[in-house]
Design an enzyme around this catalytic site. Structure first.
Site, mmCIF file in Angstrom:
data_model
loop_
_atom_site.group_PDB
_atom_site.id
_atom_site.type_symbol
_atom_site.label_atom_id
_atom_site.label_comp_id
_atom_site.label_asym_id
_atom_site.label_seq_id
_atom_site.Cartn_x
_atom_site.Cartn_y
_atom_site.Cartn_z
ATOM 1 N N LYS A 163 22.929 42.630 -9.861
ATOM 2 C CA LYS A 163 23.985 43.628 -10.044
ATOM 3 C C LYS A 163 25.015 43.100 -11.026
ATOM 4 O O LYS A 163 25.287 41.893 -11.059
ATOM 5 C CB LYS A 163 24.691 43.945 -8.714
ATOM 6 C CG LYS A 163 25.839 44.954 -8.867
ATOM 7 C CD LYS A 163 26.606 45.187 -7.576
ATOM 8 C CE LYS A 163 27.778 46.132 -7.829
ATOM 9 N NZ LYS A 163 28.565 46.419 -6.610
ATOM 10 N N GLU A 213 41.326 49.923 -2.923
ATOM 11 C CA GLU A 213 40.584 48.829 -2.285
ATOM 12 C C GLU A 213 41.454 47.637 -1.909
ATOM 13 O O GLU A 213 42.026 46.965 -2.781
ATOM 14 C CB GLU A 213 39.454 48.354 -3.203
ATOM 15 C CG GLU A 213 38.572 47.296 -2.563
ATOM 16 C CD GLU A 213 37.272 47.061 -3.308
ATOM 17 O OE1 GLU A 213 36.467 46.237 -2.839
ATOM 18 O OE2 GLU A 213 37.064 47.701 -4.359
#
Length: 409
Positions: A163, A213
């Site tokens: 990723k 977040e």
């Protein structure tokens, strides 16, 4: 190793994760008065636990070879000795830990409850100043960004990494002076349950945004982290918006991406905690423009001498903003992004001399300087990613800030 308890998760959690609130009987307007008082050069932070407005600089955290958490702790100790107060550090840390941070002990700090607890936050934001004409310059161009995504996917299929988070920027130039207080008002009132921030990072330069977040918070012996990974743009049509939310909860690609991030956060928190509560499945949180897969991980500290910032530095960067393996993902980011991230995907927040604090991932943000805004947005790229979808996701993430400045493009 800590005791780990896995729990279930609600399928839909539209508000911010549960965290402790400031236990004080604040009057109506106690938070919004701080928001209204913000001016360029101040430091403003609004979180689900409190609202802070800081003025001036008492001490700066120096740059150096020692870890930033150690430099912050020493600055706070010195400030407490000299000024006999309960000092706070407020500011931002770049994506690259080795780069200079923008952290200070303010001269004065005013605190209030969370914006979401103040009924007056529901009132419309004051109108921005004189309407501006905006010119935009993307870097890279969307087509070039899509090619970078495709190249990363090819390398993943070859087994180089699993990723990477690739970002792009949008530079906006205004025909008038920037109205920073007006932008902060619109960011905060659009998503009052999130994390709104505005902090100077250099003379004449301000980092501002509204992140969804939480990297980590510490209040006493309680630690909370709220990793997000896996996203989909929202729709103005209610039925379509619900359909997208439900699809995100069942997306194999996004659930896998999210699980990788949660596992990384779990592993990084474990050495610091006596107990950890890790939900077995993610829930959803929403902002004005995006749905996100969300997991709230909570625990109790094993040692009282570990600060929120020390834990934040151990967590950062998570796979949600960098990729995995981390070293390889960092290299791919340097090779793929034609700009320096600076404070984007770093962290912004506050900490005190007792080690309490809240540190947020620097997302949905821009740097303001003169009449220019540099917006940042990124997307997590995995082997199942499609360039068009990831480009569209970054475009949707730009909308948080475009809406805040009244830009239509």
């Amino acid at each position: 190793m800590p005791t780990v308890r896995q729990t279930g998760a609600d399928t839909l959690t539209p508000e911010a994760p549960p965290v402790p609130h400031v236990p004080a009987p604040f009057p109506v307007g106690a938070a919004t008065v701080l928001l209204d008082a913000f001016r360029a050069g101040d430091r403003f932070l609004a979180t689900p636990t409190r609202t802070l407005l800081a003025h001036g600089v008492l001490d700066e955290v120096p740059h150096g070879d020692a870890p930033v958490a150690e430099r912050v702790a020493e600055t706070l100790r010195a400030a407490r000795t000299r000024h006999r107060a309960a000092p706070l550090v407020v500011g931002a840390i770049p994506f690259d830990h080795a780069a200079p941070a923008a952290l200070v002990v303010p001269e004065t700090t005013r605190g209030g409850p969370a914006l979401a607890a103040d009924p007056l936050v529901a009132l419309p934001a004051p109108a921005l100043g004189r309407p501006a004409a905006w010119t935009a310059r993307p870097e890279p161009e969307p087509e070039v960004y899509g090619k970078s995504v495709a190249a990363a996917v090819d390398r993943m299929w070859k087994g180089e990494f699993s990723k990477v988070v690739l970002a792009r920027t949008l530079e906006l130039t205004s025909s008038t002076e920037l109205d920073l207080p007006g932008m902060v008002q619109r960011l905060a009132r659009t998503d009052p349950t999130g994390y709104t921030f505005a902090v100077p990072t250099a003379p004449g330069r301000t980092l501002l945004g509204a992140s969804p977040e939480l990297l980590v918070s510490r209040h006493g012996d309680r630690v909370v982290s709220n990793p997000l990974a896996g996203s989909i743009p929202r729709s103005d049509d209610l039925a379509e918006d619900v359909r997208r939310a439900a699809a995100l909860l069942e997306s194999v690609k996004d659930l896998h991406e999210h699980a990788v991030v949660v596992d990384a956060v779990h592993q990084a928190l474990a050495p610091y905690c006596a107990t950890l509560d890790v939900p077995a499945r993610p829930s959803l949180i929403r902002t004005a423009t995006m749905w996100h897969l969300s997991t709230t991980i909570s625990g109790t500290l094993a040692r009282p001498d570990v600060s929120a910032l020390e834990i934040a530095c151990a967590l950062h960067p998570t796979p949600a903003v960098c990729g995995t393996p981390t070293d390889v993902a960092r290299r791919v980011i340097r090779e793929s992004e034609p700009f320096d991230r600076g404070f984007y995907t770093g962290m912004v927040g506050w900490g005190d001399a007792e080690g309490n604090g809240e540190w947020v991932v620097t997302l949905r943000c821009a740097e303001a300087e003169d009449r220019r805004l540099r917006l940042y947005a990124g997307a997590g790229v995995v082997s199942a990613s499609e360039p068009e979808a990831e480009t569209a996701e970054t475009g949707a993430k730009f909308r948080t800030f475009l809406n805040a400045v009244g830009a239509r493009m």
